[in-house]
Design a protein around this motif. Structure first.
Motif, mmCIF file in Angstrom:
data_model
loop_
_atom_site.group_PDB
_atom_site.id
_atom_site.type_symbol
_atom_site.label_atom_id
_atom_site.label_comp_id
_atom_site.label_asym_id
_atom_site.label_seq_id
_atom_site.Cartn_x
_atom_site.Cartn_y
_atom_site.Cartn_z
ATOM 1 N N CYS A 14 48.343 -30.509 -4.613
ATOM 2 C CA CYS A 14 47.861 -31.424 -3.577
ATOM 3 C C CYS A 14 46.570 -30.923 -2.936
ATOM 4 O O CYS A 14 46.063 -31.545 -1.997
ATOM 5 C CB CYS A 14 48.932 -31.636 -2.508
ATOM 6 N N HIS A 15 46.033 -29.795 -3.461
ATOM 7 C CA HIS A 15 44.845 -29.164 -2.877
ATOM 8 C C HIS A 15 45.145 -28.791 -1.418
ATOM 9 O O HIS A 15 44.582 -29.355 -0.482
ATOM 10 C CB HIS A 15 43.640 -30.096 -2.948
ATOM 11 N N PRO A 16 46.077 -27.848 -1.232
ATOM 12 C CA PRO A 16 46.602 -27.553 0.103
ATOM 13 C C PRO A 16 45.546 -27.157 1.129
ATOM 14 O O PRO A 16 45.667 -27.497 2.305
ATOM 15 C CB PRO A 16 47.595 -26.410 -0.147
ATOM 16 N N GLY A 17 44.493 -26.441 0.702
ATOM 17 C CA GLY A 17 43.449 -26.038 1.648
ATOM 18 C C GLY A 17 42.779 -27.230 2.316
ATOM 19 O O GLY A 17 42.851 -27.399 3.545
ATOM 20 N N PRO A 18 42.109 -28.108 1.537
ATOM 21 C CA PRO A 18 41.483 -29.295 2.136
ATOM 22 C C PRO A 18 42.484 -30.219 2.802
ATOM 23 O O PRO A 18 42.181 -30.820 3.853
ATOM 24 C CB PRO A 18 40.819 -29.978 0.937
ATOM 25 N N THR A 19 43.676 -30.354 2.228
ATOM 26 C CA THR A 19 44.676 -31.258 2.812
ATOM 27 C C THR A 19 45.072 -30.807 4.211
ATOM 28 O O THR A 19 45.079 -31.599 5.162
ATOM 29 C CB THR A 19 45.925 -31.326 1.912
ATOM 30 N N VAL A 20 45.381 -29.526 4.359
ATOM 31 C CA VAL A 20 45.762 -28.994 5.673
ATOM 32 C C VAL A 20 44.573 -29.027 6.633
ATOM 33 O O VAL A 20 44.712 -29.409 7.797
ATOM 34 C CB VAL A 20 46.309 -27.557 5.535
ATOM 35 N N ASN A 58 43.932 -36.463 -8.277
ATOM 36 C CA ASN A 58 42.827 -35.677 -8.805
ATOM 37 C C ASN A 58 43.296 -34.751 -9.914
ATOM 38 O O ASN A 58 42.682 -34.671 -10.988
ATOM 39 C CB ASN A 58 42.178 -34.866 -7.676
ATOM 40 N N ASP A 59 44.397 -34.043 -9.675
ATOM 41 C CA ASP A 59 44.887 -33.106 -10.692
ATOM 42 C C ASP A 59 45.469 -33.835 -11.904
ATOM 43 O O ASP A 59 45.397 -33.325 -13.029
ATOM 44 C CB ASP A 59 45.933 -32.167 -10.090
ATOM 45 N N GLY A 82 54.182 -31.420 -14.494
ATOM 46 C CA GLY A 82 53.613 -32.239 -15.560
ATOM 47 C C GLY A 82 52.678 -33.314 -15.030
ATOM 48 O O GLY A 82 52.724 -33.673 -13.847
ATOM 49 N N ARG A 83 51.847 -33.834 -15.918
ATOM 50 C CA ARG A 83 50.894 -34.868 -15.528
ATOM 51 C C ARG A 83 51.609 -36.139 -15.054
ATOM 52 O O ARG A 83 51.191 -36.763 -14.078
ATOM 53 C CB ARG A 83 49.986 -35.185 -16.713
ATOM 54 N N ARG A 84 52.678 -36.514 -15.728
ATOM 55 C CA ARG A 84 53.428 -37.721 -15.338
ATOM 56 C C ARG A 84 54.000 -37.569 -13.938
ATOM 57 O O ARG A 84 53.945 -38.505 -13.129
ATOM 58 C CB ARG A 84 54.549 -37.987 -16.347
ATOM 59 N N THR A 85 54.522 -36.384 -13.641
ATOM 60 C CA THR A 85 55.072 -36.145 -12.299
ATOM 61 C C THR A 85 53.990 -36.266 -11.240
ATOM 62 O O THR A 85 54.216 -36.824 -10.157
ATOM 63 C CB THR A 85 55.717 -34.741 -12.231
ATOM 64 N N LEU A 86 52.805 -35.764 -11.545
ATOM 65 C CA LEU A 86 51.691 -35.871 -10.609
ATOM 66 C C LEU A 86 51.321 -37.328 -10.362
ATOM 67 O O LEU A 86 51.056 -37.725 -9.222
ATOM 68 C CB LEU A 86 50.478 -35.105 -11.136
ATOM 69 N N TRP A 87 51.289 -38.137 -11.422
ATOM 70 C CA TRP A 87 50.964 -39.555 -11.259
ATOM 71 C C TRP A 87 52.008 -40.263 -10.400
ATOM 72 O O TRP A 87 51.662 -41.047 -9.509
ATOM 73 C CB TRP A 87 50.868 -40.235 -12.622
ATOM 74 N N VAL A 88 53.279 -39.986 -10.665
ATOM 75 C CA VAL A 88 54.345 -40.618 -9.876
ATOM 76 C C VAL A 88 54.226 -40.223 -8.411
ATOM 77 O O VAL A 88 54.308 -41.074 -7.505
ATOM 78 C CB VAL A 88 55.737 -40.227 -10.426
ATOM 79 N N ALA A 89 54.017 -38.942 -8.153
ATOM 80 C CA ALA A 89 53.891 -38.457 -6.775
ATOM 81 C C ALA A 89 52.677 -39.079 -6.087
ATOM 82 O O ALA A 89 52.741 -39.472 -4.914
ATOM 83 C CB ALA A 89 53.781 -36.932 -6.762
#
Length: 269
Positions: A14-20, A58-59, A82-89
């Protein structure tokens, strides 16, 4: 164990640095602009859900490119998610952020959704074009109005919109600099990649201009904090110009000063 790996992968993707950082910044500005506790928590939830959708998409989109250059800092390359999990999330977070955004008020919600739409447009296509800076400028420029429309019902003053747009452009340049080689190797040819190493010198300029705007444009006295901020930025810019191998953290320092000034001047929104 598999679920824990997936959770860890999602947290890193989730890119924790920029997100936070962006969530904390906008929430702090909302608080200083007059939002109460409940309103500030709603702002935090809005920015967080939007940013989760941005980071995960993005990822997911970059998974193939990241694998080609063996980006070991990417959880999808490490096999954590996995890529599919990232898309669903990403899609779930996008769906959730729509009603959460509109809970701030229709116009405020639309301002935040403009930010999210710009980020998705960047992820999907614009990052590899000469206008890769546009979604950063438009998206970040909309954030002050997201705060003010949800607080007082008014659009943000011009100086706040211009300053955050400049912060977005500076962040775009600064964010790309460490990955220039990998981006060029995988065909990403956005504005910073076309500038090459000149991006390092250019990145602090919009950030410094944003600091000046946030310091001198609002009505009232500049104050001690404002003058100190301007002095610090001047010193950091001098270091960057004089020292060709200046650490990337020096540029980040200019951004940090801009952020502090924005929070301090939140009551002028």
């Amino acid at each position: 164990m598999s679920r824990l790996r997936t959770v860890k992968g999602l947290a890193l993707a989730c890119h924790p640095g920029p997100t936070v950082a962006v969530t904390a910044l906008v929430t702090a500005v909302a608080w200083s602009a007059g939002r109460g506790l409940t309103g500030s928590l709603l702002v935090a939830a809005t920015i967080l859900t939007g940013h989760l959708s941005i980071g995960w998409s993005n990822d997911a989109i970059d998974a193939t490119r990241d694998s080609i250059v063996n980006r070991r800092d990417k959880p999808v390359v490490l096999g954590l998610v996995g890529r599919r999990t990232l898309w669903v999330a990403a899609i779930v977070a996008l769906v959730v952020t729509i009603p959460v955004s509109l809970a701030n008020g229709v116009l405020a919600g639309l301002a935040h959704l403009l930010f999210v739409a710009c980020a998705w447009a960047y992820n999907l296509r614009l990052k590899s074009t000469p206008v890769s800076w546009v979604p950063y400028a438009v998206g970040f420029g909309a954030l002050p109005s997201f705060v003010t429309l949800g607080t007082s019902g008014d659009w943000a003053p011009w100086w706040a919109t211009a300053a955050t747009a400049l912060l977005g452009v500076g962040a775009h340049l600064a964010n790309v600099v460490p990955d220039l080689a990998d981006d060029l190797a995988t065909g990403v040819r956005g504005w910073p990649q076309r500038l090459g190493q000149a991006s390092r010198l250019l990145a602090p300029l919009p950030l410094a201009t944003a600091t000046v705007l946030l310091t001198v444009a609002p009505s009232g006295q500049v104050g001690v904090v404002g003058w100190v901020a301007l002095a610090v930025v001047a010193v950091l810019l001098g270091v960057i110009v004089a020292w060709k191998q200046a650490p990337f953290l020096v540029t980040i320092g200019v951004a940090v000063v801009s952020v502090i000034v924005l929070v301090v001047r939140g009551d002028a929104l």
